[in-house]
Design an enzyme around this catalytic site. Structure first.
Site, PDB file in Angstrom:
ATOM      1  N   ARG A  13       0.980  -1.092   0.024  1.00  0.00           N
ATOM      2  CA  ARG A  13       0.082  -0.142   0.040  1.00  0.00           C
ATOM      3  C   ARG A  13       0.899   1.399   0.201  1.00  0.00           C
ATOM      4  O   ARG A  13       1.167   1.929  -1.125  1.00  0.00           O
ATOM      5  CB  ARG A  13      -0.968  -0.089   1.189  1.00  0.00           C
ATOM      6  CG  ARG A  13      -2.035   0.875   0.928  1.00  0.00           C
ATOM      7  CD  ARG A  13      -1.723   2.380   1.175  1.00  0.00           C
ATOM      8  NE  ARG A  13      -1.482   2.556   2.395  1.00  0.00           N
ATOM      9  CZ  ARG A  13      -1.098   3.603   3.011  1.00  0.00           C
ATOM     10  NH1 ARG A  13      -0.846   4.765   2.190  1.00  0.00           N
ATOM     11  NH2 ARG A  13      -0.719   4.177   4.125  1.00  0.00           N
ATOM     12  N   ASP A  14       1.535   1.576   1.236  1.00  0.00           N
ATOM     13  CA  ASP A  14       2.425   2.652   1.186  1.00  0.00           C
ATOM     14  C   ASP A  14       3.495   2.702   0.244  1.00  0.00           C
ATOM     15  O   ASP A  14       4.005   3.732  -0.385  1.00  0.00           O
ATOM     16  CB  ASP A  14       2.791   3.323   2.609  1.00  0.00           C
ATOM     17  CG  ASP A  14       2.855   4.552   2.934  1.00  0.00           C
ATOM     18  OD1 ASP A  14       3.171   5.384   2.011  1.00  0.00           O
ATOM     19  OD2 ASP A  14       3.067   4.846   3.988  1.00  0.00           O
ATOM     20  N   HIS A 204       4.099   5.134  12.877  1.00  0.00           N
ATOM     21  CA  HIS A 204       4.348   5.099  11.477  1.00  0.00           C
ATOM     22  C   HIS A 204       5.520   6.232  11.037  1.00  0.00           C
ATOM     23  O   HIS A 204       4.840   7.240  10.976  1.00  0.00           O
ATOM     24  CB  HIS A 204       2.980   5.373  10.535  1.00  0.00           C
ATOM     25  CG  HIS A 204       3.057   5.207   9.131  1.00  0.00           C
ATOM     26  ND1 HIS A 204       2.450   4.301   8.570  1.00  0.00           N
ATOM     27  CD2 HIS A 204       3.770   6.237   8.171  1.00  0.00           C
ATOM     28  CE1 HIS A 204       2.701   4.579   7.057  1.00  0.00           C
ATOM     29  NE2 HIS A 204       3.472   5.653   6.965  1.00  0.00           N
ATOM     30  N   HIS A 206       8.591   7.769   8.529  1.00  0.00           N
ATOM     31  CA  HIS A 206       9.366   7.813   7.184  1.00  0.00           C
ATOM     32  C   HIS A 206      10.831   8.318   7.415  1.00  0.00           C
ATOM     33  O   HIS A 206      11.287   8.908   8.472  1.00  0.00           O
ATOM     34  CB  HIS A 206       8.895   8.654   6.209  1.00  0.00           C
ATOM     35  CG  HIS A 206       7.311   7.897   5.599  1.00  0.00           C
ATOM     36  ND1 HIS A 206       7.314   7.761   4.376  1.00  0.00           N
ATOM     37  CD2 HIS A 206       6.164   7.856   6.244  1.00  0.00           C
ATOM     38  CE1 HIS A 206       6.122   7.268   4.148  1.00  0.00           C
ATOM     39  NE2 HIS A 206       5.439   7.393   5.264  1.00  0.00           N
ATOM     40  N   CYS A 237       3.950   9.468   0.433  1.00  0.00           N
ATOM     41  CA  CYS A 237       2.678   9.788   0.250  1.00  0.00           C
ATOM     42  C   CYS A 237       2.576  10.816  -1.189  1.00  0.00           C
ATOM     43  O   CYS A 237       3.728  11.949  -1.129  1.00  0.00           O
ATOM     44  CB  CYS A 237       2.042  10.807   1.050  1.00  0.00           C
ATOM     45  SG  CYS A 237       0.681  11.737   0.613  1.00  0.00           S
ATOM     46  N   ASN A 246       9.343   4.911   3.454  1.00  0.00           N
ATOM     47  CA  ASN A 246       8.817   4.554   4.929  1.00  0.00           C
ATOM     48  C   ASN A 246      10.091   3.864   5.676  1.00  0.00           C
ATOM     49  O   ASN A 246      11.149   3.617   4.785  1.00  0.00           O
ATOM     50  CB  ASN A 246       7.779   3.313   5.024  1.00  0.00           C
ATOM     51  CG  ASN A 246       6.338   3.747   4.554  1.00  0.00           C
ATOM     52  OD1 ASN A 246       6.166   4.255   3.590  1.00  0.00           O
ATOM     53  ND2 ASN A 246       5.865   3.490   5.568  1.00  0.00           N
TER      54      ASN A 246
HETATM   55  N1  COA Z   1     -13.097   4.675  -4.728  1.00  0.00           N
HETATM   56  C1  COA Z   1     -13.266   5.025  -6.193  1.00  0.00           C
HETATM   57  N2  COA Z   1     -13.434   5.971  -6.691  1.00  0.00           N
HETATM   58  C2  COA Z   1     -13.597   7.199  -5.801  1.00  0.00           C
HETATM   59  C3  COA Z   1     -13.651   7.018  -4.438  1.00  0.00           C
HETATM   60  C4  COA Z   1     -13.182   5.812  -3.685  1.00  0.00           C
HETATM   61  N3  COA Z   1     -13.057   5.485  -2.570  1.00  0.00           N
HETATM   62  N4  COA Z   1     -13.729   8.253  -4.088  1.00  0.00           N
HETATM   63  C5  COA Z   1     -13.956   9.105  -4.998  1.00  0.00           C
HETATM   64  N5  COA Z   1     -13.965   8.308  -6.164  1.00  0.00           N
HETATM   65  C6  COA Z   1     -14.253   8.929  -7.432  1.00  0.00           C
HETATM   66  C7  COA Z   1     -15.545   9.254  -7.815  1.00  0.00           C
HETATM   67  O1  COA Z   1     -16.423   8.344  -8.054  1.00  0.00           O
HETATM   68  C8  COA Z   1     -15.254  10.402  -8.706  1.00  0.00           C
HETATM   69  O2  COA Z   1     -15.001   9.796 -10.038  1.00  0.00           O
HETATM   70  P1  COA Z   1     -15.513  10.404 -11.586  1.00  0.00           P
HETATM   71  O3  COA Z   1     -14.493  11.342 -11.468  1.00  0.00           O
HETATM   72  O4  COA Z   1     -15.407   9.178 -12.740  1.00  0.00           O
HETATM   73  O5  COA Z   1     -16.876  10.966 -11.466  1.00  0.00           O
HETATM   74  C9  COA Z   1     -13.641  10.656  -8.601  1.00  0.00           C
HETATM   75  O6  COA Z   1     -13.143   9.801  -7.811  1.00  0.00           O
HETATM   76  C10 COA Z   1     -13.800  12.242  -7.568  1.00  0.00           C
HETATM   77  O7  COA Z   1     -14.671  11.977  -6.813  1.00  0.00           O
HETATM   78  P2  COA Z   1     -14.821  13.189  -5.588  1.00  0.00           P
HETATM   79  O8  COA Z   1     -15.870  12.633  -4.635  1.00  0.00           O
HETATM   80  O9  COA Z   1     -15.145  14.557  -6.228  1.00  0.00           O
HETATM   81  O10 COA Z   1     -13.589  12.953  -4.824  1.00  0.00           O
HETATM   82  P3  COA Z   1     -12.233  13.741  -4.835  1.00  0.00           P
HETATM   83  O11 COA Z   1     -11.772  14.121  -6.157  1.00  0.00           O
HETATM   84  O12 COA Z   1     -12.534  14.811  -3.734  1.00  0.00           O
HETATM   85  O13 COA Z   1     -11.245  12.711  -4.140  1.00  0.00           O
HETATM   86  C11 COA Z   1     -10.522  10.951  -2.507  1.00  0.00           C
HETATM   87  C12 COA Z   1     -11.443  11.913  -3.002  1.00  0.00           C
HETATM   88  C13 COA Z   1     -10.347  10.584  -1.085  1.00  0.00           C
HETATM   89  C14 COA Z   1     -11.018   9.747  -3.373  1.00  0.00           C
HETATM   90  C15 COA Z   1      -9.043  11.149  -3.384  1.00  0.00           C
HETATM   91  O14 COA Z   1      -8.775  12.431  -3.154  1.00  0.00           O
HETATM   92  C16 COA Z   1      -8.221  10.099  -3.197  1.00  0.00           C
HETATM   93  O15 COA Z   1      -8.378   8.810  -3.552  1.00  0.00           O
HETATM   94  N6  COA Z   1      -6.908  10.544  -2.822  1.00  0.00           N
HETATM   95  C17 COA Z   1      -5.763   9.824  -2.480  1.00  0.00           C
HETATM   96  C18 COA Z   1      -5.758   9.597  -1.186  1.00  0.00           C
HETATM   97  C19 COA Z   1      -4.460   8.508  -0.879  1.00  0.00           C
HETATM   98  O16 COA Z   1      -4.997   7.417  -0.929  1.00  0.00           O
HETATM   99  N7  COA Z   1      -3.508   9.271  -0.488  1.00  0.00           N
HETATM  100  C20 COA Z   1      -2.052   8.189  -0.130  1.00  0.00           C
HETATM  101  C21 COA Z   1      -2.494   7.679   1.201  1.00  0.00           C
HETATM  102  S1  COA Z   1      -2.228   8.772   2.527  1.00  0.00           S
HETATM  103 ZN    ZN Z   2       3.503   6.703   5.128  1.00  0.00          ZN
END
Ligand code: COA
Ligand code: ZN
Length: 313
Positions: A13-14, A204, A206, A237, A246
């Site tokens: 994952r990370d 956790h 890094h 990240c 990490n």
């Molecule tokens: N799984 C799948 N698709 C998702 C989702 C999820 N959990 N959450 C949102 N989406 C999709 C929506 O359906 C939408 O799709 P579309 O553009 O095809 O319509 C798109 O993502 C944007 O949705 P929205 O509700 O506007 O979310 P957002 O753009 O504000 O994004 C997150 C929110 C959290 C989903 C996104 O910012 C994200 O995944 N960030 C990564 C976080 C991460 O894992 N970081 C590293 C770990 S610390």
């Molecule tokens: Zn981390």
């Protein structure tokens, strides 16, 4: 008896989330199956985020569906929002790992919403799912934010308290961009242990600035007994400038083994898997022990002049 320190492996994952090249689903599954036999307490398998945000983990359902689950190992998944929780639940994880940042700017960058909105969304996840699955919350940037600088300890405690009040099982205190130093870590761990004696607390770290293992040591000495680590020291990240790996699982486990702690992890077996990691990701990885060997792996002494003379005669 040796003191037990639990390890959670987060490489798939990370570790993988920031890799430029997609790692084939078959390889992810095979790696998790191999890691399952090493003695970890938990494996963070994948994350149910949007495939656009983290394309590397777009195969979350398939990976969760295909891994062989070993009794005694908990398989946890990262969940950023309600949509992610619905998807994750269908794959029967042993835990949800929810995530939000203690820094407003980092939360906006990573999750595209203010912290209060993240909290509301995650509160709904907790309230809806807490009877079905244990819930852990990872709080990012607890020791500093690369965009805001200091994150006051009170801020961390406030968010921790709000999730504790919702009835989560555990909290992971994350140094997302390697800004923590050991004195600060010891102080934070003391306060957290006193304030949340009934929560499962995980640290956790890094190794962005080379302080990763000293921070582990500081936390262990403050009574923390659970850490996240990433095989080979991969990770970071994508929404945190300058983020890097990490703490390396095998290096941390090697250090704790040498100090007489019991991590439950079969280091020899783990090093064989770590040795394959550069081929999996297509580049060198930061881990040291996979390159240098354990301190117990002795090398033959160079031959003496007399032995060399004899060999040539
Ligand atoms: N799984 C799948 N698709 C998702 C989702 C999820 N959990 N959450 C949102 N989406 C999709 C929506 O359906 C939408 O799709 P579309 O553009 O095809 O319509 C798109 O993502 C944007 O949705 P929205 O509700 O506007 O979310 P957002 O753009 O504000 O994004 C997150 C929110 C959290 C989903 C996104 O910012 C994200 O995944 N960030 C990564 C976080 C991460 O894992 N970081 C590293 C770990 S610390
Ligand atoms: Zn981390």
């Amino acid at each position: 008896m040796k003191q037990r320190i639990q390890f959670n492996e987060v490489v798939t994952r990370d570790g993988f989330q920031m890799e430029p090249e997609f790692v084939h689903t078959d390889i992810k599954v095979a790696m998790i199956n191999a890691l399952s036999g090493c003695g970890y307490a938990k494996i963070e398998v994948t994350s149910f985020t949007s495939a656009k945000a983290i394309p590397m983990l777009r195969d979350a359902e398939e990976v969760m569906g295909r891994i062989e689950r070993m009794p005694g190992v908990e398989y946890t998944v990262l969940v950023p929002n309600l949509r992610g929780a619905e998807r994750a639940m269908a794959s029967r994880p042993d835990e949800f790992n929810l995530v939000m940042s203690t820094s407003e700017t980092h939360n906006l960058a990573n999750l595209r919403m203010p912290r209060e909105s993240s909290f509301s969304a995650l509160r709904e996840v907790v309230q809806r799912y807490r009877e079905q699955v244990p819930i852990n919350v990872s709080l990012s940037a607890c020791f500093g934010c690369p965009m805001e600088g200091d994150v006051p300890q009170q801020e961390v405690l406030q968010w921790a308290q709000r999730f504790a009040d919702l009835g989560v099982r555990g909290l992971t205190i994350c140094d997302t961009t390697g800004m923590a130093q050991p004195v600060q870590v010891a102080q934070m761990c003391d306060v957290l242990r006193t304030r949340f004696p009934d929560l499962q607390l995980t640290l956790h770290f890094h190794n962005t600035r080379g302080m990763g293992l000293t921070n582990v040591l500081a936390a262990v000495q403050s009574g923390i007994d659970r850490f996240d680590g990433s095989l080979g020291g991969l990770g970071g990240c994508p929404y945190a400038p300058g983020a890097s790996g990490n703490i390396c699982s095998e290096d941390a486990i090697h250090m704790l083994d040498a100090m007489g702690y019991d991590t439950g992890v079969d280091l020899k077996r783990l090093l064989l898997i770590a040795g394959q990691l550069p081929s999996v990701v297509g580049h060198e990885v930061p881990g040291q022990v996979a390159k240098s060997g354990r301190i117990t792996d002795l090398h033959p002494a160079p031959p003496s002049v007399a032995e060399l003379k004899k060999a040539f005669s």
